[in-house]
Design a protein around this motif. Structure first.
Motif, PDB file in Angstrom:
ATOM      1  N   ILE A 157     -13.070  23.379 -10.121  1.00 20.63           N
ATOM      2  CA  ILE A 157     -11.820  23.199 -10.935  1.00 20.63           C
ATOM      3  C   ILE A 157     -10.532  22.901  -9.994  1.00 20.63           C
ATOM      4  O   ILE A 157     -10.382  23.791  -9.257  1.00 20.63           O
ATOM      5  N   ILE A 158      -9.651  21.846  -9.833  1.00 21.49           N
ATOM      6  CA  ILE A 158      -8.518  21.468  -9.316  1.00 21.49           C
ATOM      7  C   ILE A 158      -7.299  21.264 -10.156  1.00 21.49           C
ATOM      8  O   ILE A 158      -7.371  20.307 -10.962  1.00 21.49           O
ATOM      9  N   THR A 159      -6.445  22.112 -10.256  1.00 21.42           N
ATOM     10  CA  THR A 159      -5.422  21.823 -11.241  1.00 21.42           C
ATOM     11  C   THR A 159      -3.977  22.108 -10.261  1.00 21.42           C
ATOM     12  O   THR A 159      -3.562  22.506  -9.160  1.00 21.42           O
ATOM     13  N   SER A 160      -3.057  21.414 -10.933  1.00 18.50           N
ATOM     14  CA  SER A 160      -1.636  21.519 -10.515  1.00 18.50           C
ATOM     15  C   SER A 160      -0.435  21.530 -11.583  1.00 18.50           C
ATOM     16  O   SER A 160      -0.900  20.841 -12.713  1.00 18.50           O
ATOM     17  N   THR A 161       0.436  22.337 -11.643  1.00 21.42           N
ATOM     18  CA  THR A 161       1.432  22.439 -12.691  1.00 21.42           C
ATOM     19  C   THR A 161       2.727  22.495 -12.214  1.00 21.42           C
ATOM     20  O   THR A 161       3.125  23.287 -11.003  1.00 21.42           O
ATOM     21  N   GLU A 162       3.588  21.710 -12.788  1.00 22.79           N
ATOM     22  CA  GLU A 162       5.049  21.528 -12.153  1.00 22.79           C
ATOM     23  C   GLU A 162       6.028  21.846 -13.211  1.00 22.79           C
ATOM     24  O   GLU A 162       5.902  21.088 -14.236  1.00 22.79           O
ATOM     25  N   LEU A 163       7.117  22.498 -12.983  1.00 22.26           N
ATOM     26  CA  LEU A 163       8.371  22.679 -13.971  1.00 22.26           C
ATOM     27  C   LEU A 163       9.411  22.240 -13.124  1.00 22.26           C
ATOM     28  O   LEU A 163      10.039  22.798 -12.128  1.00 22.26           O
ATOM     29  N   ARG A 164      10.368  21.297 -13.715  1.00 23.74           N
ATOM     30  CA  ARG A 164      11.783  21.186 -13.237  1.00 23.74           C
ATOM     31  C   ARG A 164      12.635  20.788 -14.519  1.00 23.74           C
ATOM     32  O   ARG A 164      12.077  20.908 -15.760  1.00 23.74           O
ATOM     33  N   ALA A 165      13.717  20.457 -14.324  1.00 24.07           N
ATOM     34  CA  ALA A 165      14.755  20.509 -15.609  1.00 24.07           C
ATOM     35  C   ALA A 165      15.818  19.522 -15.140  1.00 24.07           C
ATOM     36  O   ALA A 165      16.560  19.613 -13.962  1.00 24.07           O
ATOM     37  N   THR A 166      16.559  18.844 -16.328  1.00 24.64           N
ATOM     38  CA  THR A 166      17.758  18.328 -16.288  1.00 24.64           C
ATOM     39  C   THR A 166      18.549  19.303 -16.874  1.00 24.64           C
ATOM     40  O   THR A 166      18.225  20.416 -17.395  1.00 24.64           O
ATOM     41  N   ALA A 167      19.739  18.796 -17.267  1.00 28.21           N
ATOM     42  CA  ALA A 167      20.974  19.678 -17.825  1.00 28.21           C
ATOM     43  C   ALA A 167      20.357  19.799 -19.434  1.00 28.21           C
ATOM     44  O   ALA A 167      20.816  20.726 -20.523  1.00 28.21           O
ATOM     45  N   ALA A 168      19.554  18.698 -19.888  1.00 28.62           N
ATOM     46  CA  ALA A 168      19.407  18.732 -21.200  1.00 28.62           C
ATOM     47  C   ALA A 168      17.834  19.193 -21.566  1.00 28.62           C
ATOM     48  O   ALA A 168      17.480  19.331 -22.699  1.00 28.62           O
ATOM     49  N   GLU A 169      17.040  18.758 -20.563  1.00 25.93           N
ATOM     50  CA  GLU A 169      15.566  18.774 -20.949  1.00 25.93           C
ATOM     51  C   GLU A 169      14.735  19.755 -19.701  1.00 25.93           C
ATOM     52  O   GLU A 169      15.116  19.652 -18.497  1.00 25.93           O
ATOM     53  N   PHE A 170      13.540  20.317 -20.168  1.00 28.00           N
ATOM     54  CA  PHE A 170      12.560  20.636 -19.224  1.00 28.00           C
ATOM     55  C   PHE A 170      11.387  19.696 -19.033  1.00 28.00           C
ATOM     56  O   PHE A 170      11.277  18.859 -20.033  1.00 28.00           O
ATOM     57  N   ILE A 171      11.041  19.538 -17.897  1.00 25.59           N
ATOM     58  CA  ILE A 171      10.023  18.409 -17.597  1.00 25.59           C
ATOM     59  C   ILE A 171       8.903  19.250 -17.000  1.00 25.59           C
ATOM     60  O   ILE A 171       8.997  19.931 -16.195  1.00 25.59           O
ATOM     61  N   MET A 172       7.729  18.850 -17.613  1.00 25.77           N
ATOM     62  CA  MET A 172       6.452  19.329 -17.193  1.00 25.77           C
ATOM     63  C   MET A 172       5.532  18.394 -17.034  1.00 25.77           C
ATOM     64  O   MET A 172       5.265  17.492 -17.655  1.00 25.77           O
ATOM     65  N   ASP A 173       4.739  18.727 -15.904  1.00 25.17           N
ATOM     66  CA  ASP A 173       3.734  17.712 -15.483  1.00 25.17           C
ATOM     67  C   ASP A 173       2.455  18.575 -14.892  1.00 25.17           C
ATOM     68  O   ASP A 173       2.754  19.395 -14.039  1.00 25.17           O
ATOM     69  N   SER A 174       1.302  18.212 -15.728  1.00 22.30           N
ATOM     70  CA  SER A 174       0.134  19.138 -15.221  1.00 22.30           C
ATOM     71  C   SER A 174      -0.873  18.005 -15.110  1.00 22.30           C
ATOM     72  O   SER A 174      -0.996  17.050 -15.747  1.00 22.30           O
ATOM     73  N   ARG A 175      -1.881  18.626 -14.011  1.00 19.31           N
ATOM     74  CA  ARG A 175      -3.254  17.718 -13.640  1.00 19.31           C
ATOM     75  C   ARG A 175      -4.323  18.550 -13.424  1.00 19.31           C
ATOM     76  O   ARG A 175      -4.230  19.654 -13.141  1.00 19.31           O
TER      77      ARG A 175
END
Length: 672
Positions: free
Chosen positions: A630-648
């Motif tokens: 199993i190979i996974t990645s998860t990333e979290l970042r944000a603008t002033a208005a929202e959180f942005i989530m990317d996972s694989r």
């Protein structure tokens, strides 16, 4: 450490399937005396998603056979959708998980080798669900031992603290659980033809938990579920609550001994997020299995079958370790200190010492956003880089208020508080307070800290923006501690408005105006004479069952366990962490379990919107011609208005892709 090969009762181990109400079967391993059918015994349950066949197998081998040898059926069950159990797992502490736990308890109580009395124990997840299932009151459940757990899933867990997003563990734990829930069952247990369909079912059901956790940024019904602080009176089982000063859940022990209406005892040592008998730093370790055996005997056995006839309720309500002062370091093999006991909590031996911060003139708190880079690990696990280093650099990024050098030793026990008169230049801001022990040489040892998202200052269930230009008094608790400040040292209160990566920054660069003369730290000072005439608190030396013959692979060269880099040109700071949960190992049955993880946190000192957090995992399981990865990645970042989530995620069997998925989600920043 003393290892036991032989016990008064001979032990057998067997694997069984336990049915639940909807027909889903959970896989269990049961250690019990060989003569239990003729002489029934109580059952002890540990109920986890961390896989008894590999990940927790070394720890399980230390305690479950030991309990069995002392007259118990000790049972380790994989949660639905984890390990070798059927079904899928969709989140932490779901109603399904808790209902399955009740089914398991009732099944155990009904077995011919069981007396009908059941206890439940666990650390972290297993401590959480032990409390939560106790609140459901299954009739056979008479006692629990909950270690490093929480009664408050919102404000004392890995997602939020003081109403602020926990940048360091909101992301890291979501990434860990994405990898963990994707692990396949073992064909040696479920069968060569069944394991792959079961694995596909798990992979098809995957949804990163991060999406759910960030969708609930205030204390709502989602977080109240499973938070036993909502109704302490629901628990009538006897509760032994255990924590460590190096563990983030230690506050729960104090709340449980204060609020539980039934039989309860609390124990807090110097430990990290580990069972106290394992000998992992910081020590000293204690004979924890013997201590819990006394608890089980008290509540689960008849008088003529108890090993020890002393009444555990004769112990102090709270037994706590007071840390003696130490120079700052990221690792202590053993902490100096002493045990103290209190028969009530709050204790009459503890009084509040209010210390004004000083100075009549207001001060500006405007910390660079990498303040917090020396915070240490949120979950100290016994590794060499876990604890906070010398805080002098952190203090330099904060506004500090020092006492005069102390003339006497000052011992504190409990949760310090700070009261701050503040104005915020922006509607949204965080405030962080740390208490440090400053030695004559200037070194600064972190004693405790606390966080408040100012949006949640009127309650964690609402977000109230600040009106800039308005002063308010805010008060919040710091984490519990037991610590002794020596003569000649100074007590420092450091205040900042940033603490990355523990606390995710709000989207606008702000500043706080603080009135020190109207602000104070309140220390819970314990009377040093309170233990006069009391029998000293002692514990046996640690004892365990014979260890499992596991071969642990040395960590890969070239990777630091924890490293900090600073790009001077861009002002970007990067923290990289190898969580080092145990690495790769080979088991006696030939299973090779390979594990590699890396967390990365980045921020520029002048830009709150530059914050990013990432987690990568690779897990591989092999035995013979079976090979799953199993190979996974998860990333979290944000603008002033929202959180942005990317996972694989990519899952492979013998090198061929079984599943490959990616998620991109956004959610509004409602209060974080």
């Amino acid at each position: 450490m003393k290892y036991r090969k032989q016990f008064d009762r001979q032990v057998r181990a067997e694997d069984v399937w336990i049915p639940t109400r909807d027909g889903t079967k959970l896989h269990a391993r049961i250690w019990r005396p060989t003569d239990a059918e003729a002489h029934p015994v109580p059952a002890l349950l540990e109920y986890l998603p961390y896989r008894k066949s590999d990940w927790t197998a070394p720890r399980d081998a230390q305690r479950h056979p030991w309990y069995a040898g002392h007259g118990y059926a000790s049972v380790r069950v994989d949660l639905r959708g984890s390990g070798d159990s059927e079904g899928v797992m969709l989140d932490e502490y779901t109603e399904t998980e808790l209902a399955d736990g009740v089914d398991v308890i009732n099944w155990l109580a009904a077995q011919p080798w069981c007396t009908g009395r059941v206890g439940m124990f666990g650390i972290s997840w297993g401590g959480f669900n032990a409390l939560q299932i106790a609140a459901l009151r299954p009739e056979p459940l008479k006692a629990i031992v909950t270690v490093c757990s929480t009664d408050d899933r919102y404000d004392n867990d890995v997602h939020y603290t003081g109403g602020a997003v926990l940048g360091i563990d909101m992301l890291a734990w979501a990434g860990t659980m994405l990898a963990f829930t994707a692990r396949p069952p073992d064909p040696a247990t479920v069968g060569d033809t069944k394991w792959l369909p079961m694995w596909r079912e798990r992979l098809d059901a995957l949804e990163p938990y991060l999406h759910t956790w960030l969708a609930h940024q205030q204390r709502d019904a989602y977080w109240r579920h499973g938070s036993v602080c909502e109704d302490y009176a629901a628990i009538d089982a006897a509760v032994l609550a255990v924590g460590g000063w190096a563990d983030p859940y230690r506050d729960t022990v104090l709340r449980l001994v204060e609020h539980l209406p039934g039989p309860v005892r609390g124990l807090i040592g110097p430990w990290s997020h580990q069972y106290p008998d394992r000998g992992l730093p910081p020590g000293p370790a204690i004979g924890f299995l013997q201590e819990t055996l006394r608890w089980w005997d008290q509540w689960l056995k008849d008088d003529d079958t108890k090993v020890d006839d002393t009444n555990v309720m004769d112990e102090p309500l709270l037994r706590a370790w007071i840390n003696d002062p130490v120079p700052p370091a990221t690792f202590y093999d053993t902490m100096p200190g002493r045990w103290v006991g209190d028969d009530m909590w709050p204790s009459p031996s503890v009084t509040w010492d209010e210390r004004p911060l000083g100075g009549a003139d207001p001060v500006i708190v405007r910390s660079p956003h990498h303040t917090g880079i020396d915070a240490g690990r949120f979950f100290p696990f016994g590794n060499r880089t876990d604890l906070p280093p010398d805080q002098r650099e952190e203090d330099g990024r904060s506004v500090c208020f020092d006492s005069v050098p102390l003339t006497d030793r000052v011992e504190i026990l409990g949760r310090p508080r700070v009261r701050l008169r503040l104005d915020s230049a922006t509607p949204r801001a965080n405030v962080i307070a740390r208490v440090c022990d400053v030695a004559p040489d200037g070194s600064s040892t972190l004693v405790t800290r606390g966080v408040l998202n100012l949006l949640s200052r009127h309650g964690r269930d609402r977000a109230v923006e600040w009106q800039p230009g308005t002063f308010e008094d805010v008060e919040f608790e710091l984490n519990a501690t037991g610590y002794a400040f020596p003569p000649g040292h100074r007590i420092r209160v450091a205040v900042s408005d940033a603490y990355w990566p523990w606390v995710w920054p709000h989207g606008t660069r702000g500043a706080l105006t603080l009135h020190p003369a109207d602000s104070a730290v309140l220390l819970p000072v314990r009377d040093p004479g309170a233990d006069a005439g009391r029998e000293p608190i002692r514990f046996d030396e640690p004892e365990q069952a014979e260890p499992l013959a596991v071969t642990v692979e040395p960590p890969a060269r070239g990777r630091a366990e924890r490293s900090v880099t600073h790009d001077v040109a861009t002002g970007e700071w990067t923290l990289e962490v190898d969580p080092n949960y145990g690495g790769s190992r080979t088991y006696p049955d030939g299973l090779s379990y390979e594990e590699s993880a890396l967390e990365r946190y980045q921020i520029r000192a002048d830009d709150p919107l530059s914050a990013t957090a990432g987690s990568q995992w690779t897990i591989r399981l092999r035995r013979g011609d079976w090979d799953a990865e199993i190979i996974t990645s998860t990333e979290l970042r944000a603008t002033a208005a929202e959180f942005i989530m990317d996972s694989r995620i990519e899952a492979r069997s013998n090198g061929e892709t079984v599943a490959k998925r990616a998620w991109h989600r956004t959610t509004p920043r409602t209060s974080a």
